[in-house]
Write a protein that holds these residues in place. Sequence first.
Motif, PDB file in Angstrom:
ATOM      1  N   GLY A  99     -11.534 -24.507 -15.599  1.00 25.25           N
ATOM      2  CA  GLY A  99     -10.813 -24.343 -16.854  1.00 25.25           C
ATOM      3  C   GLY A  99     -11.379 -25.186 -17.969  1.00 25.25           C
ATOM      4  N   ARG A 100     -12.676 -25.505 -17.905  1.00 27.75           N
ATOM      5  CA  ARG A 100     -13.282 -26.399 -18.882  1.00 27.75           C
ATOM      6  C   ARG A 100     -14.339 -25.656 -19.699  1.00 27.75           C
ATOM      7  N   PRO A 101     -14.189 -25.631 -21.004  1.00 26.37           N
ATOM      8  CA  PRO A 101     -15.193 -24.988 -21.854  1.00 26.37           C
ATOM      9  C   PRO A 101     -16.410 -25.886 -22.050  1.00 26.37           C
ATOM     10  N   LEU A 102     -17.563 -25.258 -22.209  1.00 29.28           N
ATOM     11  CA  LEU A 102     -18.786 -25.958 -22.583  1.00 29.28           C
ATOM     12  C   LEU A 102     -19.052 -25.685 -24.057  1.00 29.28           C
ATOM     13  N   GLY A 103     -19.346 -26.727 -24.800  1.00 22.57           N
ATOM     14  CA  GLY A 103     -19.644 -26.568 -26.213  1.00 22.57           C
ATOM     15  C   GLY A 103     -20.696 -27.563 -26.648  1.00 22.57           C
ATOM     16  N   TYR A 104     -21.692 -27.088 -27.399  1.00 23.61           N
ATOM     17  CA  TYR A 104     -22.790 -27.931 -27.842  1.00 23.61           C
ATOM     18  C   TYR A 104     -23.581 -27.179 -28.891  1.00 23.61           C
ATOM     19  N   ASP A 105     -24.455 -27.881 -29.577  1.00 22.75           N
ATOM     20  CA  ASP A 105     -25.355 -27.257 -30.541  1.00 22.75           C
ATOM     21  C   ASP A 105     -26.643 -26.872 -29.838  1.00 22.75           C
ATOM     22  N   LEU A 106     -27.206 -25.738 -30.215  1.00 21.89           N
ATOM     23  CA  LEU A 106     -28.420 -25.283 -29.547  1.00 21.89           C
ATOM     24  C   LEU A 106     -29.548 -26.301 -29.672  1.00 21.89           C
ATOM     25  N   ASP A 107     -29.588 -27.033 -30.770  1.00 21.66           N
ATOM     26  CA  ASP A 107     -30.647 -28.024 -30.952  1.00 21.66           C
ATOM     27  C   ASP A 107     -30.544 -29.169 -29.951  1.00 21.66           C
ATOM     28  N   ALA A 108     -29.390 -29.320 -29.305  1.00 18.34           N
ATOM     29  CA  ALA A 108     -29.218 -30.372 -28.307  1.00 18.34           C
ATOM     30  C   ALA A 108     -29.682 -29.947 -26.926  1.00 18.34           C
ATOM     31  N   VAL A 109     -29.972 -28.651 -26.746  1.00 20.08           N
ATOM     32  CA  VAL A 109     -30.402 -28.113 -25.454  1.00 20.08           C
ATOM     33  C   VAL A 109     -31.881 -28.437 -25.226  1.00 20.08           C
ATOM     34  N   LEU A 151     -24.858 -19.547 -28.555  1.00 21.54           N
ATOM     35  CA  LEU A 151     -25.282 -18.152 -28.346  1.00 21.54           C
ATOM     36  C   LEU A 151     -25.558 -17.463 -29.674  1.00 21.54           C
ATOM     37  N   ALA A 152     -24.744 -17.724 -30.672  1.00 20.09           N
ATOM     38  CA  ALA A 152     -24.990 -17.151 -31.998  1.00 20.09           C
ATOM     39  C   ALA A 152     -26.248 -17.751 -32.620  1.00 20.09           C
ATOM     40  N   GLN A 153     -26.468 -19.039 -32.406  1.00 20.59           N
ATOM     41  CA  GLN A 153     -27.668 -19.690 -32.938  1.00 20.59           C
ATOM     42  C   GLN A 153     -28.925 -19.124 -32.277  1.00 20.59           C
ATOM     43  N   LEU A 154     -28.857 -18.907 -30.967  1.00 24.51           N
ATOM     44  CA  LEU A 154     -29.992 -18.320 -30.261  1.00 24.51           C
ATOM     45  C   LEU A 154     -30.293 -16.930 -30.800  1.00 24.51           C
ATOM     46  N   ALA A 155     -29.262 -16.116 -30.965  1.00 25.68           N
ATOM     47  CA  ALA A 155     -29.457 -14.753 -31.467  1.00 25.68           C
ATOM     48  C   ALA A 155     -30.060 -14.766 -32.869  1.00 25.68           C
ATOM     49  N   ALA A 156     -29.602 -15.690 -33.704  1.00 21.81           N
ATOM     50  CA  ALA A 156     -30.131 -15.751 -35.069  1.00 21.81           C
ATOM     51  C   ALA A 156     -31.618 -16.071 -35.067  1.00 21.81           C
ATOM     52  N   ARG A 157     -32.044 -16.928 -34.159  1.00 23.34           N
ATOM     53  CA  ARG A 157     -33.460 -17.280 -34.104  1.00 23.34           C
ATOM     54  C   ARG A 157     -34.303 -16.136 -33.558  1.00 23.34           C
ATOM     55  N   VAL A 158     -33.778 -15.424 -32.574  1.00 26.53           N
ATOM     56  CA  VAL A 158     -34.521 -14.304 -32.008  1.00 26.53           C
ATOM     57  C   VAL A 158     -34.545 -13.126 -32.988  1.00 26.53           C
TER      58      VAL A 158
END
Length: 257
Positions: A99-109, A151-158
Motif C-alpha cells: 500500500g505504499r506509493p513510489l514517487g520521485y523525479d526522473l532526474d533522480a533515477v 512516467l510523464a517525464q519519460l514520455a515527454a523526452r521520448v
Amino acid sequence: MTRHPHGTAAPGAVVEEITALGPFFAVTTHPAGAPPAQPWQPMSPALLAERAAAVRGYLAAAGGRPAPAVEPRVAASVAHLGLAARLVSPALAAAVLHGRPLGYDLDAVRWQPALGGPVPLSLPDDALHRPQPDFTRLADTVAALLLAGPLAQLAARVAESGVSPHILLGNTASAVNGAATALAAARPELGARARAFTDLLLQRAPLRPQAARTPGGAFRRRSCCLIYRAAPDRKGALCGDCALRTAPGTPVPHSGG
C-alpha cells in the motif's frame, strides 16, 4: 520482516521483497541527492536517444536488415515501452504488497542502459512514501506521483523522437498491465489484488482513455507500440494487447501512428 512502530515494513525490507519478485521488479537505492557513479547513468534525453538507436540496431539485426530500414520512431517507441515497464513494475509491487506509493523525479533515477534484458535500476532512497490503506486513494496517489511524474517525464523526452503522445500513453498503460501480469505470476495469491489495483489506475488520467477490458476480461490498449513495423515489409507479429488485434470485419481503433 523488520517493521516500523505502526506496522509499516521498513523501506529496506520493502525493496528486498520487491526485488525478490524478479528482474523486472528489481531495484537498488541510492541516497537522495547523491546518485551513484558510473556505470550508473541518468535518464537524460541524450542517453534515451542513444538507447533508441541501440534498439533500432537490435530490431534491424533481428530482421536481417540494416539499421536505417527501421523507422526511428518505431525504435523509440519500443525503447520507451521497455523503460516504462521498468519504472512501473516496482511501483506497482510496492502499492499492491504494502500500500505504499513510489514517487520521485526522473532526474533522480539512475540506470545501466545495457540491451538484452531488464536494465538495472536505482531509485532515490526517499522515493517510498507512507502507506495508504485505502485502495482508491492509493490509486489516486500513484497516478499523481508516478504516472504524472516520472512516467510523464519519460514520455515527454521520448516524444522528441517523433513518437505520438497517444502511442506513449498506450505504452504506459500496457506497461501497467504487464507489471500486474508479472506480479501475479510471481505471487499468484496476489493476482486478484494486482488486477483490481491495475484497473483503478487505468481508470485514472492520463490512462483512462488508453485501454479497456474486452468482454472476456482481457486487457486491450487503444494504440499500437509499432513494433510490427520493424519487421521486413512491416509485417511483424502484433503484441497480445495491441489495438490492431481485431476480429474480422471489426473496425480497427485508431493507433496514433
